[in-house]
Design a protein around this motif. Structure first.
Motif, PDB file in Angstrom:
ATOM      1  N   LEU A 188       0.831  -1.203   0.000  1.00  0.00           N
ATOM      2  CA  LEU A 188       0.000   0.000   0.000  1.00  0.00           C
ATOM      3  C   LEU A 188       0.864   1.251   0.000  1.00  0.00           C
ATOM      4  N   PRO A 189       0.376   2.353  -0.538  1.00  0.00           N
ATOM      5  CA  PRO A 189       1.120   3.619  -0.463  1.00  0.00           C
ATOM      6  C   PRO A 189       1.184   4.114   0.979  1.00  0.00           C
ATOM      7  N   ARG A 190       2.213   4.884   1.287  1.00  0.00           N
ATOM      8  CA  ARG A 190       2.405   5.336   2.669  1.00  0.00           C
ATOM      9  C   ARG A 190       1.257   6.239   3.127  1.00  0.00           C
ATOM     10  N   VAL A 191       0.580   6.891   2.208  1.00  0.00           N
ATOM     11  CA  VAL A 191      -0.559   7.720   2.601  1.00  0.00           C
ATOM     12  C   VAL A 191      -1.654   6.855   3.223  1.00  0.00           C
ATOM     13  N   SER A 192      -1.679   5.558   2.891  1.00  0.00           N
ATOM     14  CA  SER A 192      -2.660   4.644   3.472  1.00  0.00           C
ATOM     15  C   SER A 192      -2.168   4.006   4.762  1.00  0.00           C
ATOM     16  N   THR A 193      -0.864   3.696   4.834  1.00  0.00           N
ATOM     17  CA  THR A 193      -0.339   2.998   6.010  1.00  0.00           C
ATOM     18  C   THR A 193       0.093   3.942   7.119  1.00  0.00           C
ATOM     19  N   GLY A 194       0.463   5.174   6.768  1.00  0.00           N
ATOM     20  CA  GLY A 194       0.903   6.135   7.773  1.00  0.00           C
ATOM     21  C   GLY A 194       2.253   5.808   8.386  1.00  0.00           C
ATOM     22  N   ARG A 195       2.970   4.835   7.819  1.00  0.00           N
ATOM     23  CA  ARG A 195       4.260   4.420   8.366  1.00  0.00           C
ATOM     24  C   ARG A 195       4.978   3.558   7.337  1.00  0.00           C
ATOM     25  N   ARG A 196       6.273   3.352   7.552  1.00  0.00           N
ATOM     26  CA  ARG A 196       7.025   2.433   6.690  1.00  0.00           C
ATOM     27  C   ARG A 196       6.679   0.999   7.083  1.00  0.00           C
ATOM     28  N   VAL A 197       6.371   0.179   6.082  1.00  0.00           N
ATOM     29  CA  VAL A 197       6.061  -1.233   6.299  1.00  0.00           C
ATOM     30  C   VAL A 197       6.811  -2.048   5.252  1.00  0.00           C
TER      31      VAL A 197
END
Length: 268
Positions: free
Chosen positions: A83-92
């Motif tokens: 997912l894009p970081r705008v969706s996860t809110g963090r590095r994954v």
């Protein structure tokens, strides 16, 4: 329950039925669907050849799925990392346990699907299960540490939220209907599902958990609907998602085939 014909759909619940299982059994009965709780961790002989759907944890799915001819849908192991970081809110990142053992600082580490070890913040890689407990090629998700102020479970069917519930506040269990947060949750979920459709597809029936952090909204994780608690979500709507996520393999749509759990052979 008496004999079951091949034309009579059955909802089969794991032997250790939980509150959601009880709710689903009632919801199934209200719509004329047969429901029963398994007596053991084996596929009931009288259900072989029947149209069966299941609800229970991964161990139950593995124990009965192949014999009952089921297709158990689950998200890809690396879905969150794609997912894009705008969706996860963090590095994954999606990696292996061997790589994660080399972490030099704190990170949230979890197995993507099965609960092979505790999903939590580890101070470093040395605190993870060692090679004597789990193989190094075990898939894991490694996330930057964030604090979720509130967390919500969403049951998704055909790319749209069918039911939802709050389940945690500040990391503690706190179950409630969506209430005043339902609009914000709905808006964020719509954006996430739109992004997922192109960057990281999901099965047609799935659970997506989202949460509110100090910096905004973020995806927590995705899970198999047939193995997820419903909390305060409407049981009838949860049932719709569960039935699609765990039905006969012969009824599986082409788009869902990549999301079928690999089921082991069970020796009786």
């Amino acid at each position: 329950m008496g004999d079951v014909t091949t034309d009579s759909p059955v909802l089969l619940l794991a032997p250790r039925v939980n509150e959601t299982g009880l709710q689903l059994r009632t919801a199934a009965g209200l719509r004329g669907l047969r429901a029963r709780t398994a007596a053991s961790w084996q596929a009931p002989r009288e259900l072989l050849g029947a149209r069966v759907h299941v609800y229970g944890g991964p161990l139950f799915g593995d124990a009965v799925g192949r014999e009952l001819g089921l297709a158990l849908l689950e998200p890809s192991a690396d879905w969150l990392a794609r997912l894009p970081r705008v969706s996860t809110g963090r590095r994954v990142s999606a990696t292996t346990l061997a790589e994660a053992r080399g972490l030099r600082g704190p990170a949230f580490v979890k197995p993507p699907a099965d609960k092979l070890f505790a999903a939590r913040v580890y101070p470093d890689g040395g605190a993870l299960p060692g090679p004597e407990l789990l193989d190094g090629d075990t898939p894991v998700l490694v996330s930057e540490v964030v604090r979720f102020r509130a967390e919500y479970r969403l049951f998704v069917l055909d790319g749209a939220v069918r039911a939802g519930s709050r389940y945690a506040v500040d990391g503690e269990l706190s179950v409630a209907p969506l209430g005043r947060d339902d609009r914000e949750v709905a808006v964020f979920a719509r954006d996430v599902l739109a992004a997922s459709a192109s960057a990281a597809p999901l099965p047609s029936a799935v659970v997506v958990d989202v949460g509110r952090t100090d910096d905004g909204w973020a995806v927590v994780e995705a899970n198999a609907a047939w193995a997820s608690g419903g909390y305060a979500a409407e049981p009838g709507d949860v049932l719709d998602v569960v039935l699609r996520s765990s039905g006969p393999a012969g009824q599986l749509g082409a788009a869902d085939r990549p999301f079928c759990r690999e089921l082991p052979d069970v020796v009786r």
